[in-house]
Design an enzyme around this catalytic site. Structure first.
Site, PDB file in Angstrom:
ATOM      1  N   GLU A  33      -3.361  27.097  44.312  1.00  0.00           N
ATOM      2  CA  GLU A  33      -3.405  25.686  43.922  1.00  0.00           C
ATOM      3  C   GLU A  33      -2.946  24.834  45.093  1.00  0.00           C
ATOM      4  OE1 GLU A  33      -0.411  22.794  41.395  1.00  0.00           O
ATOM      5  OE2 GLU A  33      -0.709  24.839  40.680  1.00  0.00           O
ATOM      6  N   LYS A  40       1.083  25.609  31.571  1.00  0.00           N
ATOM      7  CA  LYS A  40       2.053  25.792  32.648  1.00  0.00           C
ATOM      8  C   LYS A  40       3.408  25.335  32.134  1.00  0.00           C
ATOM      9  CE  LYS A  40       2.630  22.800  36.100  1.00  0.00           C
ATOM     10  NZ  LYS A  40       2.385  22.000  37.323  1.00  0.00           N
TER      11      LYS A  40
END
Length: 209
Positions: free
Chosen positions: A44, A129
């Protein structure tokens, strides 16, 4: 671009998702290439990094699946898609989640409380998350597994070699790794050090730590 099912399978296999946040595009790209060379298949790049979209475009030309992080708005999601991001990651329940779903981009949505987890799933998140995971730690993560046994949870924030193993043992789908893996945003890029930390986390996943 990957489908939500493909992203979940990749997370389940890899168990580790590096999070790149740097003070410069050049440093972020160097970190990304070092991680990919070390065998990481997904990562990411936070949009808080200067020139992040260009970094995403560059790294997306490799064999890795590259996501955009800190995606908060519909415009952010569109820009990430146009830059070549395979998925997006948010720090919270935000308008970017349904926007990404409409664009058929998988979403790892940030949440901390049970209410936020429910909202993230309802908005279409592929996985949640848990952020910042260090706030409640492994015991809090374990408590969340009881009411949400079928929600894929990814602890992010302060995950270390020790706590990472505990999270995985207690049912985490994967781990999001920032500075404990990549170094601090202001640090000069030390490819050898990143490689050593990368291998240490991979050994931990394999149960060799």
């Amino acid at each position: 671009m990957v489908t939500p099912e493909e992203l979940l399978a990749l997370l389940r296999d890899e168990r580790l998702m590096p999070i790149i946040r740097s003070d410069s595009a050049e440093a972020a790209a160097s970190i990304g290439h070092a991680l990919i060379a070390g065998g990481y298949t997904m990562l990411e790049v936070s949009l808080t990094t200067p020139g992040a979209l260009n970094v995403i475009t560059e790294l997306s030309r490799t064999s890795a699946e590259v996501g955009a992080g800190t995606v908060l708005t519909s415009a952010d999601a569109e820009a990430a898609r146009d830059a070549g991001a395979s998925f997006i990651v948010t720090p919270a329940v935000a308008e970017s989640i349904p926007a990404a779903v409409r664009m058929e981009l998988p979403v790892l949505a940030g949440a901390l409380t049970p209410t936020e987890i429910v909202a993230a799933v309802a908005a279409g998140a592929t996985a949640v998350k848990l952020f910042p995971a260090e706030l409640g730690g492994v015991d809090y993560f374990t408590a969340l597994r009881a009411p949400f046994p079928d929600v894929p949870l990814i602890p992010v924030g302060g995950v270390t070699l020790t706590s990472g193993r505990a999270y995985l043992d207690r049912g985490a789908l994967a781990l999001g790794l920032g500075s404990p893996l990549t170094g601090k945003a202001s640090d000069p890029v030390d490819v050898a050090a990143i490689g050593a930390r990368a291998e240490a986390f991979r050994r931990m996943v394999r149960g060799e730590e």
